[in-house]
Each structure stands twice: as structure tokens, then as C-alpha cells.
Design a protein around this motif. Structure first.
Motif, mmCIF file in Angstrom:
data_model
loop_
_atom_site.group_PDB
_atom_site.id
_atom_site.type_symbol
_atom_site.label_atom_id
_atom_site.label_comp_id
_atom_site.label_asym_id
_atom_site.label_seq_id
_atom_site.Cartn_x
_atom_site.Cartn_y
_atom_site.Cartn_z
ATOM 1 N N UNK A 156 0.576 -1.320 0.051
ATOM 2 C CA UNK A 156 0.117 -0.272 0.008
ATOM 3 C C UNK A 156 0.978 1.324 -0.079
ATOM 4 N N UNK A 157 2.108 1.380 1.078
ATOM 5 C CA UNK A 157 2.613 2.429 0.755
ATOM 6 C C UNK A 157 3.499 2.555 -0.462
ATOM 7 N N UNK A 158 3.963 1.074 -1.044
ATOM 8 C CA UNK A 158 4.060 1.726 -2.454
ATOM 9 C C UNK A 158 3.754 2.071 -3.980
ATOM 10 N N UNK A 159 2.294 1.820 -3.790
ATOM 11 C CA UNK A 159 1.869 2.027 -4.581
ATOM 12 C C UNK A 159 0.805 3.483 -3.982
ATOM 13 N N UNK A 160 1.091 4.002 -3.449
ATOM 14 C CA UNK A 160 0.748 5.408 -2.605
ATOM 15 C C UNK A 160 1.614 6.511 -3.305
ATOM 16 N N UNK A 161 3.406 5.733 -3.410
ATOM 17 C CA UNK A 161 4.099 7.040 -4.119
ATOM 18 C C UNK A 161 4.025 7.491 -5.456
ATOM 19 N N UNK A 162 3.048 6.415 -6.189
ATOM 20 C CA UNK A 162 2.956 6.678 -7.805
ATOM 21 C C UNK A 162 1.167 7.418 -7.599
#
Length: 294
Positions: free
Chosen positions: A254-260
Motif C-alpha cells: 500500500x505504501x508503494x502504491x501510494x508513491x505513484x
């Protein structure tokens, strides 16, 4: 923009471990809580104060603060089935520590994209400051020129929209409320007391702070225990550990998806606001001072 904490805070795992050690040493539960209260532990003080007001111990524990309902549930299950209370609390302390580790890892993973977004949110203001530093009367253009006033209103609206949008995305990336695998841990405590699986499920359904909702994975594990004739407690603890591993992985993803995803409000709101508040006033100033007088 700060990371909001939607997930409820969990009790300190160290406090629960200290309580387990006192109980394992043979100290009565009420005296164990009073010992912890004498050391200054705030939840223990709250529990002790409620016990002195004749509040039942489990209810006093549940009212000690956010997250203490899980401790009260484990306490209720262990005392109901006769499971070793100290060992049960040690297991719940490990569960609490795992849940705290998950929240910390997700918080660290969210820090970088949110910090970048917070810095980029200042871009329109920086653009306005650059225009003023270069000698353009950007503030006068934005407040007196009709087109400039339109740019000011639209730019401020886009900045607010970017902030609200980004905060919404950040809240959605936070881990959900509760402790992953708690239901399986409570069932493991129940069956370790020697009761039948059906009775264990009924006890946990009453004590579980989540309301005893259906847990398909746990149901499959109990069915496996029935058909294979293997102890359910070990299977349930393994499932609880797997649930916390999944929660940790999902939090990182979820944190990785938030970056994009944070790039969307940046592109659609922050950058246009920069053009409206930083570039447009300079262009309008040039037009009104050079082209129009001619």
C-alpha cells in the motif's frame, strides 16, 4: 501533511509481558495489577482504580484505553477455559509486538512519499515568491487584475484540492483497525484449555472485540483439525502468524502504491496551481506593462 493514525493504538507489549511474569511467579491478578500501578504504568493505574470501585477485572482492563479490549478478551477466554493465564498473556504480548512492528514499518514506508508531497505542495508559493524576487508585481496582478483574481481563486482551490486528495490517499494506505490474527490467537488460547472446538468458538465469539465475525481461514483450519485429528492450537497460532505476515506485506505494498498515486494530485492540482500563481502573474504583468500601453 502528517500521517493520520486511523488504526487504534495498541497496549505496550512490555507492560503485558511484565504482567505475565508476575502471574507466572504466583502473584494474584489483582496484586499484579497493583504492582504495575506502583511502578507508574498508566493503564495499570486505571485498572486498579476501577477494581477499587468494584468494577469486574476484565471490564476494568477493557476500559484502560484504546486496544486494551484485546487484552481483556484474552484474559476472559483464558480464565473461562482454564488455560494458563501467564502463557496466554505472553502469546498476546508477542501478537501486540508484531502488530506494532507492522504499524511502524508502514509508517516508515509512508514517510518518503508523504514528505515529497508536502515539499511539492509549496511549489505554487515558491513560484509566486520567485516572481516577486525577479521584480514582477505578482501580488498586485493577482489582487487587482480580473484575470489575475481568477488565477488566484483557481490556484488556491487547486492547492486545497491537492491537500485533501493527498490526505485521502494517505488514509487509505494506513493499516486497518485491529490486530491481525487476533481471532485465531484467541481460539488457540481457548482450545489449549481443553474445551471442545465448538465451545471454544462460542467463548471466543462472545469475547472477541471484533464481534465474533466469521473468519473463513480459521474455519478451514478447525475443519482440518477435526478431519486430520491434529491439535488445533498449533495450527491456529501458525495461521495468526501468517495473518500478521500478510498484513505487513499488504502495508508495504500500500505504501508503494501510494508513491505513484500521489503523482495524480501533483500533476492535476499542484503543477497547475504553480502555473496559475507563479507563471501567470508574471506573464500578465509583462502584458499589462509593455503590450497594452502600446
Amino acid at each position: 501533511m502528517r500521517v493520520t493514525r486511523r488504526a487504534q493504538a495498541a497496549p505496550d507489549a512490555a507492560t503485558v509481558r511484565q504482567l505475565a511474569v508476575l502471574l507466572q511467579a504466583g502473584i494474584a491478578p489483582e496484586r499484579a495489577w497493583r504492582h504495575l500501578a506502583s511502578l507508574g504504568a498508566e493503564p495499570a493505574r486505571s485498572v486498579t482504580a476501577r477494581m477499587e470501585a468494584d468494577v469486574p477485572l476484565t471490564r476494568a482492563i477493557a476500559a484502560a484505553g484504546p486496544g486494551w479490549g484485546e487484552i481483556a478478551a484474552a484474559w476472559t477466554v483464558a480464565t473461562t477455559v482454564g488455560a494458563p493465564l501467564a502463557a496466554s498473556l505472553r502469546g498476546i504480548a508477542d501478537t501486540l509486538q508484531d502488530a506494532a512492528d507492522i504499524r511502524d514499518e508502514v509508517r516508515v514506508a509512508l514517510t518518503e512519499p508523504l514528505t515529497t508531497t508536502r515539499l511539492m505542495s509549496w511549489l505554487p508559493v515558491i513560484g509566486l515568491g520567485i516572481g516577486i524576487a525577479l521584480g514582477f508585481d505578482s501580488l498586485r496582478v493577482l489582487t487587482t487584475n480580473p484575470i489575475g483574481r481568477g488565477c488566484l481563486v483557481a490556484g488556491v482551490a487547486l492547492i486545497v484540492a491537492a491537500q485533501l486528495w493527498s490526505r485521502t490517499l494517505a488514509r487509505r494506505a494506513e493499516p486497518p483497525v485491529g490486530i491481525p490474527g487476533l481471532h485465531a490467537d484467541l481460539l488457540a488460547i481457548a482450545v489449549s484449555g481443553g474445551v471442545s472446538l465448538d465451545r471454544a468458538q462460542a467463548i471466543v465469539a462472545r469475547a472477541d472485540p471484533s464481534g465474533g465475525a466469521a473468519h473463513p481461514d480459521v474455519d478451514r483450519i478447525l475443519e482440518l483439525s477435526r478431519t486430520a485429528g491434529v491439535p488445533a492450537a498449533d495450527l491456529l497460532r501458525a495461521d495468526a502468524s501468517l495473518a500478521r505476515h500478510r498484513a505487513r506485506t499488504e502495508g508495504r505494498m500500500a505504501a508503494a502504491r501510494l508513491s505513484s498515486r500521489l503523482l495524480v494530485p501533483l500533476a492535476l492540482c499542484t503543477l497547475p496551481a504553480f502555473l496559475l500563481l507563479g507563471v501567470a502573474p508574471m506573464l500578465l504583468g509583462i502584458i499589462t506593462t509593455t503590450v497594452l500601453p502600446l
